[in-house]
Design an enzyme around this catalytic site. Structure first.
Site, PDB file in Angstrom:
ATOM      1  N   LYS B 240       3.406   6.854  -3.233  1.00 45.21           N
ATOM      2  CA  LYS B 240       4.832   6.571  -3.360  1.00 45.21           C
ATOM      3  C   LYS B 240       5.337   6.747  -4.788  1.00 45.21           C
ATOM      4  O   LYS B 240       4.566   6.804  -5.744  1.00 45.21           O
ATOM      5  CB  LYS B 240       5.113   5.152  -2.843  1.00 45.21           C
ATOM      6  CG  LYS B 240       5.262   5.136  -1.310  1.00 45.21           C
ATOM      7  CD  LYS B 240       5.686   3.785  -0.797  1.00 45.21           C
ATOM      8  CE  LYS B 240       6.044   3.885   0.706  1.00 45.21           C
ATOM      9  NZ  LYS B 240       6.309   2.549   1.288  1.00 45.21           N
ATOM     10  N   ARG B 274      -1.517   1.391   4.966  1.00 48.92           N
ATOM     11  CA  ARG B 274      -1.008   2.654   5.515  1.00 48.92           C
ATOM     12  C   ARG B 274      -1.341   3.748   4.521  1.00 48.92           C
ATOM     13  O   ARG B 274      -0.983   3.651   3.341  1.00 48.92           O
ATOM     14  CB  ARG B 274       0.495   2.524   5.734  1.00 48.92           C
ATOM     15  CG  ARG B 274       1.136   3.692   6.438  1.00 48.92           C
ATOM     16  CD  ARG B 274       2.596   3.350   6.755  1.00 48.92           C
ATOM     17  NE  ARG B 274       3.249   4.442   7.468  1.00 48.92           N
ATOM     18  CZ  ARG B 274       3.861   5.461   6.870  1.00 48.92           C
ATOM     19  NH1 ARG B 274       3.882   5.544   5.554  1.00 48.92           N
ATOM     20  NH2 ARG B 274       4.434   6.402   7.598  1.00 48.92           N
TER      21      ARG B 274
END
Lengths: 252, 305
Positions: B240, B274
């Site tokens: 991210k 995740r």
């Protein structure tokens, strides 16, 4: 007198859970269990465990292997199940710690389900042969029916990846020990050179010589002769560079 | 003062004892962190766009993820970032037949539906999904009813004031962690009241969603405050932007940063991770689990012979 004797090695990896999820040397475990089973089959009054220690001294019969010294996360004796380090609480969490060799011996007796009396005899790594023989004779005389478990590892210099690196003298030394045990050649065990054994990191030398002392005690009170020994070598190999010998010696 | 006391009281009521997490037919104990492998049925997701747009490639990815130790597959058909509209019908067309194929190939594998719309969630659960991963913080409040109807789990996340597929613009919080906890616990309570099995409710602080890099670092640093609520925490941090900004690392260069965040999260008690990189994530989690004492080493022989 000795009704049965056995030799087992004492690597920490024999302890339950010590090797993590992998089962290491299952054949060595099986051999040790078989040797201990034969000791117990002799219906001893007491099982005496002799093994190398910092000093020659008896240890607490209630003592246990200090797993935490080798694997601090293994807080108690038995894994509960599977992929987890949640351990069931040991029955005697506060038991005094035994030196490694005696502790592994205690563990083997536990695993065999032995509930009877025990004696733990530490024998100093530097103890000369004569003192080892005397210790063994004392153990043999300690009860009418004594089973002796001698915790003795061979050299630790059997390969370049061995703990003590490769020493060409190691394999012949271990072979000589195995031959002496297999042929019940107690004088050959007695004659092992303590300095050479120490050089080769063969921690079992004082234990083997104590065993020789215990088995040299005359068993035939009429003739004064040492009895015949039925011997069997159950395991003899050095898969991790340390020589492991498992054998039984049963007076006939 | 009464308001503060009431808020503290209410938060205490929303806490629960850490326990089993149920997903599909599985029960997972607290000491076993789970890898949720990302399978995007999209042409334009932010990381490796289009990698699994092709169905055969997506199935290959599923096989690989399972072989590498994935516990959960997170299947989605709409990217999080802004872009061309993906209608409900198109979302369903992208993911539902695929979920059916994965379910047929892996009857016991936990399948997560990455969606924020109840129509899509309904179709995905009917096709075999076990968990609804609602990254957009109950923008569609009827997702909880869908989860309840199918006996599925629900991820309750925090996105501040965002609507789906928008980027945060100058988000500000008096205390971002308090804001996260208040929101996810509120959603968790709502979900439980709607009939979702509490053992199937997961909370997710949602790094980067409605947050700047400072905020995402803060929720990572203080993750123990989330795990202390007792609800299982999902960490979704793979590659991210906050990792990229923190390290000055381009999109292709964020694996080490991702794994560092993963390790810290695992240490602080997060339970689901995740991830794009299943094998590396599994290894990082296994390493942390063994450091914590939750997992024995695979093989310990060194210096024990």
């Amino acid at each position: 007198m000795i009704v049965a004797a056995a030799i087992c090695p004492s690597p920490p990896l024999l302890a339950s859970g010590m090797t993590g999820q992998a089962e290491i040397l299952p054949d060595l475990r099986i051999a040790c269990a078989a040797a201990v089973a034969r000791l117990l089959a002799a219906a001893p009054d007491v099982v005496a465990v002799v093994g190398p220690a910092e000093a020659t001294a008896p240890f607490d019969p209630a003592g246990e292997l200090s797993l935490a010294s080798y694997a601090p996360a293994l807080r108690a004796a038995r894994p509960s199940s599977g992929n987890s380090m949640e351990w069931e609480a040991g029955s005697s969490a506060a038991a005094p710690a035994l030196p490694l060799a005696l502790g592994i011996g205690a563990m083997l007796l536990d695993e065999a389900g032995y509930q009877g009396p025990r004696a733990y005899e530490g024998v100093a790594e530097y103890e000369p042969a004569a003192a080892c023989l005397a210790l063994g004779a004392g153990i043999a005389a300690s009860a009418p029916r004594v089973a002796l478990l001698a915790m003795g590892d061979g050299t630790a210099r059997r390969s370049a990846s061995a703990p003590g690196y490769l020493d060409e003298r190691a394999a012949p030394f271990d072979e000589a020990v195995e031959r002496a045990v297999r042929t019940a050649d107690l004088p050959a065990l007695t004659a092992l050179d303590p300095a050479l054994a120490a050089d080769l990191l063969a921690a079992g030398r004082p234990a083997w010589q104590s065993l020789a002392g215990a088995l040299s005690v005359p068993v035939n009170h009429l003739t004064g002769a040492a009895g015949r020994l039925q011997t069997e070598v159950l395991y003899s190999d050095a898969p991790l560079g340390v020589a492991y010998l498992v054998a039984t010696l049963i007076p006939q | 003062m009464d308001d503060v006391a009431a808020a503290v009281e209410q938060r205490a009521q929303l806490q629960r004892a850490p326990g089993l997490l149920r997903l599909g037919g599985h029960e997972f104990a607290p000491g076993r962190p789970l890898v949720m492998a990302i399978v995007n049925r999209t042409p334009d997701s932010f990381y490796r766009p289009g990698l699994t747009w092709d169905e055969a490639a997506a199935l290959e990815r599923v096989h690989a993820a399972v072989a590498e130790g994935a516990d959960i597959l997170d299947i989605g058909g709409v990217p999080a970032k802004p872009g061309p509209e993906v209608t409900v019908a198109e979302e369903i067309r992208r993911v539902v037949p695929f979920i059916e194929r994965v379910r047929a190939a892996y009857p016991d594998l936990v399948i997560s539906a990455d969606t924020w719309r109840h129509e899509s969630a309904t179709a995905m659960c009917a096709a075999g999904a076990d968990l609804i991963n609602d990254t957009w913080s109950a923008w569609d409040p009827s997702l909880a009813e869908v989860a309840a109807e199918f006996g599925a789990g629900l991820v309750c996340s925090h996105v501040g004031t965002l609507t789906p597929r928008t980027r945060p613009h100058r988000p500000a919080f008096a205390d971002v962690v308090a804001d996260v906890i208040d929101r996810v616990l509120l959603l968790a309570e709502r979900a439980a009241k709607a009939g979702v099995d509490p053992d199937r409710i997961v909370i997710d602080p949602a790094h980067d969603f409605g947050k700047n890099t400072w905020h995402s670092l803060e929720i990572t640093r203080r993750l123990s405050e989330l795990t202390a609520t007792g609800w299982p925490v999902l960490m979704s941090v793979s590659h991210k932007d906050f990792v990229g900004e923190t390290l000055g690392a381009d999109l292709g260069d964020r694996l080490a940063g991702t794994l560092a965040v993963t390790a810290v999260g695992a240490w602080l008690g997060a339970r689901i991770f995740r991830a794009h990189d299943v094998k590396e994530t599994r290894q990082a989690l296994d390493m942390v689990a063994s450091i914590k004492g939750d997992r024995p080493p695979a093989r310990a022989v060194r210096a024990l012979a």
